[in-house]
Design an enzyme around this catalytic site. Sequence first.
Site, short mmCIF file in Angstrom:
data_model
loop_
_atom_site.label_atom_id
_atom_site.label_comp_id
_atom_site.label_asym_id
_atom_site.label_seq_id
_atom_site.Cartn_x
_atom_site.Cartn_y
_atom_site.Cartn_z
N LYS A 1 6.09 -31.62 0.88
CA LYS A 1 7.04 -30.58 1.28
C LYS A 1 7.85 -30.05 0.10
O LYS A 1 8.02 -28.84 -0.06
CB LYS A 1 7.96 -31.16 2.36
CG LYS A 1 9.06 -30.26 2.82
CD LYS A 1 9.79 -30.90 3.98
CE LYS A 1 10.42 -32.24 3.59
NZ LYS A 1 11.86 -32.18 3.41
N ARG B 1 18.73 -31.77 10.95
CA ARG B 1 18.04 -33.03 11.28
C ARG B 1 18.13 -33.37 12.77
O ARG B 1 17.49 -34.31 13.21
CB ARG B 1 18.66 -34.18 10.47
CG ARG B 1 18.23 -34.17 9.02
CD ARG B 1 18.45 -35.53 8.40
NE ARG B 1 18.30 -35.48 6.95
CZ ARG B 1 17.14 -35.58 6.33
NH1 ARG B 1 16.03 -35.73 7.01
NH2 ARG B 1 17.08 -35.52 5.01
N ARG C 1 -2.55 -43.98 -4.47
CA ARG C 1 -1.94 -43.49 -5.71
C ARG C 1 -1.54 -44.66 -6.59
O ARG C 1 -1.16 -45.72 -6.12
CB ARG C 1 -0.69 -42.65 -5.39
CG ARG C 1 -1.00 -41.41 -4.61
CD ARG C 1 0.03 -40.35 -4.77
NE ARG C 1 1.38 -40.75 -4.40
CZ ARG C 1 2.37 -39.87 -4.24
NH1 ARG C 1 2.15 -38.58 -4.43
NH2 ARG C 1 3.57 -40.28 -3.92
N ARG D 1 3.62 -47.82 -6.42
CA ARG D 1 5.05 -47.64 -6.27
C ARG D 1 5.52 -48.13 -4.90
O ARG D 1 4.80 -48.04 -3.92
CB ARG D 1 5.43 -46.16 -6.43
CG ARG D 1 5.05 -45.58 -7.78
CD ARG D 1 5.60 -44.19 -7.94
NE ARG D 1 5.46 -43.44 -6.70
CZ ARG D 1 6.25 -42.42 -6.38
NH1 ARG D 1 7.20 -42.04 -7.20
NH2 ARG D 1 6.07 -41.77 -5.25
N ARG E 1 9.06 -44.98 7.12
CA ARG E 1 9.65 -43.64 6.90
C ARG E 1 9.08 -42.63 7.88
O ARG E 1 9.78 -41.73 8.35
CB ARG E 1 9.40 -43.20 5.45
CG ARG E 1 10.30 -43.95 4.46
CD ARG E 1 9.92 -43.65 3.03
NE ARG E 1 10.07 -42.25 2.68
CZ ARG E 1 9.35 -41.63 1.75
NH1 ARG E 1 8.43 -42.27 1.09
NH2 ARG E 1 9.57 -40.36 1.48
#
Length: 213
Positions: free
Chosen positions: A13, A88, A127, A160, A171
């Site tokens: 995003k 939100r 990743r 990470r 999340r």
Amino acid sequence: MQLLLFGAPGVGKGTQAKLLSSKFNIPHISTGDILRQAVKDQTELGKRAQEIMNRGDLVPDDVMIGIIKYRLSKSDCNSGFILDGFPRTDKQAEELDKLLEEMNLGDLKLVNIFADEEEIVKRLNNRRACKECGHIFTLTEIIDINTCPNCGAKNSFYLREDDKEEVIRKRMEVFRQTTEPVLKYYQNKGKVISVNGLGSVEDVNQEILKVLS
Ligand SMILES: [Zn+2]
């Protein structure tokens, strides 16, 4: 052009917001950034927000709306803006609508960048970051897992924290719970444009431009 950018963590995003911002020459307004700026500038609202955050509480809607109003009143927002990270809740969405009407800023569109959760998890989990140069690669881009193609460092790759499966899922869960009502609010008003976020950065960008035109 007034846009609200929406998308699950890991869907890219922020990258799309930057691209659209330079394409249309309108500011990318990230709530995190303007909140930090208000605190730094020590505006009345900034001071209030700081006090509240220091207590560990969430910044209440009226303070958030005030800070956004202040930002939207700047002249660089005259031909549009891209909001990122706000609203939100559906309550905030209502407040924002009132504010835009009051300020005569016109209607906004919500760009919903969606992607299958399993695909996002897979993508982020694939990743690797180089601890020497900070570059992030997907595993398919790395020919020799022991050597960073960017800086040549040896055995410098790591996964990470943010790219770990359990962190991503947590999340995503928070994202679903908090943003679904907001999405519904704009869907009911017929203001949502949905774009599949799983292609390359360029593909997704082209897709957004197509649906916007
Ligand atoms: Zn490197």
